[in-house]
Structure formats: structure tokens, C-alpha cells
Design an enzyme around this catalytic site. Structure first.
Site, PDB file in Angstrom:
ATOM      1  N   ARG A 167       0.850  -1.185   0.000  1.00  0.00           N
ATOM      2  CA  ARG A 167       0.000   0.000   0.000  1.00  0.00           C
ATOM      3  C   ARG A 167       0.891   1.242   0.000  1.00  0.00           C
ATOM      4  O   ARG A 167       1.836   1.339   0.787  1.00  0.00           O
ATOM      5  CB  ARG A 167      -0.916   0.021   1.233  1.00  0.00           C
ATOM      6  CG  ARG A 167      -1.979  -1.068   1.235  1.00  0.00           C
ATOM      7  CD  ARG A 167      -3.038  -0.833   0.171  1.00  0.00           C
ATOM      8  NE  ARG A 167      -4.069  -1.868   0.155  1.00  0.00           N
ATOM      9  CZ  ARG A 167      -4.038  -2.955  -0.591  1.00  0.00           C
ATOM     10  NH1 ARG A 167      -2.994  -3.174  -1.384  1.00  0.00           N
ATOM     11  NH2 ARG A 167      -5.018  -3.837  -0.565  1.00  0.00           N
ATOM     12  N   GLU A 198      -3.259   7.290  -6.394  1.00  0.00           N
ATOM     13  CA  GLU A 198      -3.150   6.619  -7.694  1.00  0.00           C
ATOM     14  C   GLU A 198      -4.312   6.980  -8.596  1.00  0.00           C
ATOM     15  O   GLU A 198      -5.448   7.073  -8.109  1.00  0.00           O
ATOM     16  CB  GLU A 198      -3.078   5.102  -7.485  1.00  0.00           C
ATOM     17  CG  GLU A 198      -1.861   4.685  -6.692  1.00  0.00           C
ATOM     18  CD  GLU A 198      -1.843   3.205  -6.320  1.00  0.00           C
ATOM     19  OE1 GLU A 198      -0.827   2.751  -5.785  1.00  0.00           O
ATOM     20  OE2 GLU A 198      -2.861   2.511  -6.571  1.00  0.00           O
ATOM     21  N   HIS A 241       1.183  -0.148 -10.196  1.00  0.00           N
ATOM     22  CA  HIS A 241       0.298  -1.001  -9.392  1.00  0.00           C
ATOM     23  C   HIS A 241      -0.133  -2.252 -10.169  1.00  0.00           C
ATOM     24  O   HIS A 241      -1.323  -2.521 -10.347  1.00  0.00           O
ATOM     25  CB  HIS A 241      -0.933  -0.229  -8.922  1.00  0.00           C
ATOM     26  CG  HIS A 241      -1.569  -0.821  -7.699  1.00  0.00           C
ATOM     27  ND1 HIS A 241      -2.168  -0.079  -6.725  1.00  0.00           N
ATOM     28  CD2 HIS A 241      -1.703  -2.119  -7.290  1.00  0.00           C
ATOM     29  CE1 HIS A 241      -2.652  -0.856  -5.772  1.00  0.00           C
ATOM     30  NE2 HIS A 241      -2.369  -2.117  -6.095  1.00  0.00           N
TER      31      HIS A 241
END
Length: 320
Positions: A238, A267, A286
């Protein structure tokens, strides 16, 4: 029964099938959804079941979606849903807890190996003609690091952390991990240590812990000061586990030798994120979870979650 997927593109950009979910109800799949609460409520309409990956479902959206009874998060993390508001409305919220263990662990090791060898950067340099024009038989633009004998510190020793530890041990690394303040060895030989000891002894630190208040920005200036000079830091868990300004400063000063992150605090990454200008950092968008195999498992579990709800036996519920 109406089923709505609010942002299906990330989970299934076209290489998977929604057919199993279609068998459970009248399915509508949106590739992406607007963040406007009013537009989200309109898209949800009279649906009883809604699936979301990263589209936020706020208290207002949940309260105004009058027929909504079930929210399935197409991910492990479920902070995009106001689970308290959902519980107040009698709405079940589930997640997908176990689909990506091997894929994320593999990606963690890929980031580690990239930090050790910078294979991509060297390949690019060869394609630019630097080897063709080299005066020497070989060259390297970054230090080459042998991992055998190095200490890997894992913060968060759950399924993914344990798998990373197993692979690292196979590379000849010494593995330590946090587990409260106890010190012992698990069945794989990993030594469980305090966080303070992990900071002090690790050559590489890899984050695999959930985002909870006590872990938020655990990588910060104070804790970086407890680490070895030249430590490597990896995060595909995270983004909010890292104080990005502090890490950028530590990278620029050389206190942190290099870092590799697959997640950031906001993000998609914002142009002003300090990590974008920092030295010696690899940033990926990601994707540690995103192998087709892992996404296929995610789809299967998501369908199973919906089916279990419809049968009156919900599983993987996060707001009991």
C-alpha cells in the site's frame, strides 16, 4: 436480479470472460465509472449486487442506492467502500483475500532483482549503442549486487510475506520478519524479530503489511534513520505505508541506496509526487497483482462470493 460492475476494465481488459457472472443475474459491466456520486447512483440504479475495484462507494452513494444489498470488492483492500455505512444499511461487503499470493510474491522478487542488477536499464543502454561504442569488453552503469548472504527484512508476515521469504531463502538470503515483539523462528527458518531490530539489521526491507493506523507512513524519516546506510526498500503493498517526501530525501542523500515501489499514496500517481524526481527509484503502475492467472482466480472467487450471497451463505465478508 440486476448485477452492475462499475469498473471492470482493470480486472478484465478483454482477456477474461464475465460469462460465469452473467449466469447469476442481469449483468451490466462498465469499463470505468465517473467519480460523481450522483452519476454512480444512476449507474447502480435498482441493482441488488454491485462489484467495484477502485470506484469509491461513499456513505451517500450507499444510502441513495435503495435496492443495493451486496457490494463485492474486486480486490483484497476494501477501503474504497464505506463499510460502516454499508453495515448500517444492512448491505453485505466482501473482498477477494487470497487470489494473488504467488503473483505478488514473484513481482516482489522481480523488483528486488531489478534493484540488484538494473537489467532493463542495461538493455536500454545496449540498444542506444553504448555497448557497440564501448572501449571495454563489458560495462555496468549501476552497481551489481549479490543477494546471497544479504538480510531481507519483511514487514508483514502473512501469506505474501511468507512466500517472499521462502523465495528469498532459496536465493541464499537471511530472512527476518516482524511479528510483534516476539523473537522465534518459524518452520521455514525465518527469524521473527521486533520492528526496531528489523530496521537495524536489514540490507533490504520489503513491505507486505495492511494499511492500518499503526502502519501508516511506517517508512518515515525517523525510522529510515534507524536503518543501514544504503538499505534497499521495496513496496508493492500500500502506498500510504511510506512518507514519500521522507523517502525521496533519503534516496537523494544516499541514506537509502535504492527503492522499488508498485504503489503510491495517490493513484494514478500525481505529477507532483516527490518520488518521480528522486534518485535511484523504480516505480511501476500497481501491477504486482495483475497476471492473467491471478486475475482469473480473482474472477472465480468474485463469482463464488456472489453465488454464496445469493444462497444465503455469504463468505469473505468484511463488515460483519
Amino acid at each position: 436480479m440486476d448485477i452492475v460492475v462499475l469498473d471492470g476494465y482493470t480486472e478484465n481488459p478483454g482477456d477474461l470472460s464475465w460469462s460465469s457472472l452473467e449466469k447469476l443475474g442481469n449483468l451490466t459491466v462498465y469499463d470505468r465509472s465517473p467519480l460523481s456520486e450522483a452519476e454512480l447512483v444512476k449507474r447502480i440504479g435498482d441493482a441488488q449486487v454491485v462489484l467495484t475495484n477502485k470506484t469509491p462507494l461513499t456513505k451517500k452513494v450507499i444510502q441513495e442506492a435503495k435496492q443495493l444489498k451486496y457490494i463485492g470488492v474486486l480486490a483484497t483492500g476494501y477501503n474504497v467502500v464505506d463499510v460502516i455505512a454499508a453495515k448500517e444499511q444492512g448491505i453485505i461487503v466482501t473482498n477477494i483475500p487470497t487470489y494473488g499470493t504467488d503473483t505478488v510474491a514473484q513481482y516482489t522478487i522481480a523488483l528486488l532483482l531489478e534493484l540488484a542488477h538494473h537489467i532493463g536499464a542495461h538493455s536500454d543502454s545496449v540498444k542506444r549503442g553504448e555497448w557497440t561504442n564501448s572501449k571495454d569488453w563489458c560495462y555496468w552503469n549501476y552497481p551489481q549486487i549479490e543477494l546471497s548472504g544479504k538480510t531481507l527484512g519483511i514487514i508483514g508476515y502473512g501469506r505474501i510475506g511468507q512466500r517472499v521469504g521462502e523465495i528469498a531463502a532459496a536465493l541464499g538470503m537471511k530472512v527476518i520478519a516482524t511479528n510483534g515483539e516476539r523473537e522465534e523462528r518459524d518452520r521455514n527458518g525465518t527469524k521473527l524479530v521486533s520492528l526496531e531490530q528489523l530496521f537495524a539489521e536489514s540490507d533490504i526491507i520489503s513491505l507486505h503489511c495492511p494499511l492500518v493506523p499503526e502502519n501508516e507512513r511506517i517508512i518515515n524519516a525517523e525510522n529510515i534513520g534507524k536503518m543501514k546506510t544504503g538499505v534497499l526498500i521495496i513496496n508493492d503493498s500500500r502506498g500510504q505505508l511510506i512518507n514519500e517526501k521522507d523517502l525521496a530525501q533519503a534516496l537523494d542523500s544516499g541514506k537509502v541506496g535504492a527503492a522499488a515501489v508498485d504503489v503510491v499514496s495517490e493513484e494514478p500517481i500525481r505529477a507532483e509526487n516527490p518520488l518521480l524526481q528522486a534518485k535511484n527509484i523504480i516505480i511501476t503502475p500497481h501491477i504486482a497483482w495483475a497476471s492473467k492467472e491471478a486475475r482469473s482466480r480473482l474472477m472465480e472467487i468474485a463469482v463464488d462470493n456472489v453465488s454464496a450471497y445469493l444462497n444465503g451463505t455469504p463468505k469473505n465478508r468484511v463488515n460483519k
